[in-house]
Design an enzyme around this catalytic site. Structure first.
Site, PDB file in Angstrom:
ATOM      1  N   SER A  89       4.807  13.451   2.850  1.00 18.88           N
ATOM      2  CA  SER A  89       5.309  12.230   3.503  1.00 18.88           C
ATOM      3  C   SER A  89       4.311  11.094   3.558  1.00 18.88           C
ATOM      4  CB  SER A  89       5.780  12.562   4.923  1.00 18.88           C
ATOM      5  OG  SER A  89       6.991  13.281   4.873  1.00 18.88           O
ATOM      6  N   LYS A  96       5.460   7.808   2.252  1.00 22.26           N
ATOM      7  CA  LYS A  96       6.200   6.818   3.039  1.00 22.26           C
ATOM      8  C   LYS A  96       5.357   5.589   3.379  1.00 22.26           C
ATOM      9  CE  LYS A  96       9.435  10.140   5.092  1.00 22.26           C
ATOM     10  NZ  LYS A  96       8.966  11.522   5.070  1.00 22.26           N
ATOM     11  N   SER A 153       8.569  10.355  10.796  1.00 25.98           N
ATOM     12  CA  SER A 153       8.584  10.662   9.366  1.00 25.98           C
ATOM     13  C   SER A 153       9.988  11.007   8.882  1.00 25.98           C
ATOM     14  CB  SER A 153       7.630  11.823   9.061  1.00 25.98           C
ATOM     15  OG  SER A 153       7.311  11.864   7.684  1.00 25.98           O
ATOM     16  N   LYS A 167      -0.226   7.905   8.975  1.00 23.82           N
ATOM     17  CA  LYS A 167       0.888   8.702   8.460  1.00 23.82           C
ATOM     18  C   LYS A 167       0.454  10.134   8.205  1.00 23.82           C
ATOM     19  CE  LYS A 167       5.074   9.162   7.481  1.00 23.82           C
ATOM     20  NZ  LYS A 167       4.873  10.499   8.066  1.00 23.82           N
TER      21      LYS A 167
END
Length: 387
Positions: free
Chosen positions: A59, A62, A119, A224
């Site tokens: 992720s 992202k 997320s 993140k």
């Protein structure tokens, strides 16, 4: 005796540090397959471990999805208040999600917050489809932006980071897009949220931050997390102290605790060992830059911008500046680049700034050029006679 020994050891360590440059000058390791620590302002690499190794990012992907969204908003092509419909494809996404439905229609702001905090894969696909028309087209936009940022070892296949063949990036490339994303205050604000509720068509939905490091590391405001069985536990973290912002990236650690500990060690190292220094001020005057074939043979210049560098604490006296004229010929216009000011520490270049002409320089006529040539010839002859 102890003080003398301590001073000797410190001197030896400093000599080693200055001789080898920043990266890994202080030897230590972290339990990650790949890692990097950078200064967010300058992009200087302060530590790296296999930073150019291609790995699945999970992720962490992202970050690029969020970056494209924030840049579209900045350009006026979208708004945080835009209402976004949810497609069947977005609804069907697995992994981390907020369980969106095709009956939902949410502000873009809510979806971006859900991506940053929780997320959410379904929110991510909804944003990709809204901005790109289809996720496939949005992925092309992601790869195009990656190339623009110099992410030469990156290829995206989807907007979420869910496992896919040929979907990879590197710790270094991640640091490049993280530098861009962390500039947005909304992202930093959302990344600090621990727990919040959002309104969906069937009621409120709770979201909790996947980055547990925000609960234990002071000042963290990004950025993140990522985790799949293939990618391991990954984290991009960011902290600012007294105007000095660090970004750390750790990839493929064995557990959430391990990625947190590795990130904390990198950030601690950065703040403990390094400091920011302004080494060039904007509009600083640099005298007598040589100009070829001009009425004036030199021109004063000024620096186009300020320059900040990151150095080991206590070593700023080791910095040196070098002026590099471009050897340009007249005519020269005011504001035209005529040289560069380069800052070094030892043999390592830390940065450079353009030098701009402070005034116009007209081209010399043929008579001036002839007499300069003649005068130089006379001086050369005199020099030969003296030998």
């Amino acid at each position: 005796m102890k003080r003398k020994l301590s001073l000797f050891i410190s001197t030896v360590l400093l000599t080693i540090i200055l001789g080898t440059g920043f990266v890994n000058a202080v030897e230590f390791d972290i339990p990650a397959k790949s890692a990097i620590l950078i200064d967010a302002k300058t992009g200087q690499v302060l530590y790296e471990k296999e930073a150019h190794k291609k790995l699945p990012p999970a992720s962490i992907t992202k970050i690029m999805t969020l970056l494209l969204a924030m840049e579209a908003i900045e350009r006026g092509e979208a708004s945080l208040n835009d209402m976004v419909s949810i497609s069947k494809r977005a609804e069907s996404m697995g992994g981390s999600q907020i369980y969106l439905s095709t009956r939902d229609r949410l502000p873009l702001k809510t979806l971006l917050k859900a991506i940053t905090v929780a997320s959410a894969n379904d929110a991510c696909v909804a944003v990709a489809e809204y901005l790109g028309g289809t996720e496939e087209n949005f992925v092309r936009m992601m790869n195009k932006r990656a190339r623009e940022l110099g992410m030469v070892n990156t290829h995206f296949v989807n907007s979420t980071g869910l496992p896919a063949e040929n979907h990879y990036t590197t710790a270094y490339d991640i640091s490049l897009m993280a530098r861009e994303l962390i500039k947005y205050k909304e992202i930093r604000k959302w990344a600090r949220i621990w727990h919040e509720t959002i309104q969906l068509h069937d009621g409120k939905r709770s979201i909790t931050n996947t980055n547990t490091l925000i609960k234990s590391y002071p000042g963290i405001d990004g950025l993140k997390t990522g985790h799949t069985s293939e990618a391991g536990y990954c984290l991009v973290a960011s902290v600012e102290r007294d105007g000095f912002r660090l970004i750390s990236v750790v990839m493929n650690t064995a557990s959430e605790q391990q990625r947190n500990e590795a990130s904390a060690r990198l950030l601690d190292y950065g703040f403990r060992v390094f400091e920011h220094k302004v080494v060039v001020k904007e509009n600083e005057t640099v005298k007598d830059i040589p100009i070829q074939k001009g009425k004036k043979q030199t021109v004063d210049a000024y620096t186009a911008k300020s320059l900040q560098v990151v150095v080991f604490k206590g070593t700023s006296n080791q910095l040196r500046r070098e002026i590099k004229p471009l050897g340009k010929s007249a005519p020269i216009s005011k504001g035209e680049k005529v040289g560069e000011l380069i800052v070094y520490q030892g043999e390592k270049e830390l940065g450079r700034v353009d030098l701009l002409a402070s005034e116009d320089v007209e081209k010399a006529n043929i008579f001036i050029l002839f007499f300069r040539w003649l005068w130089k010839l006379i001086l050369d002859l005199i020099g030969q006679l003296k030998k």
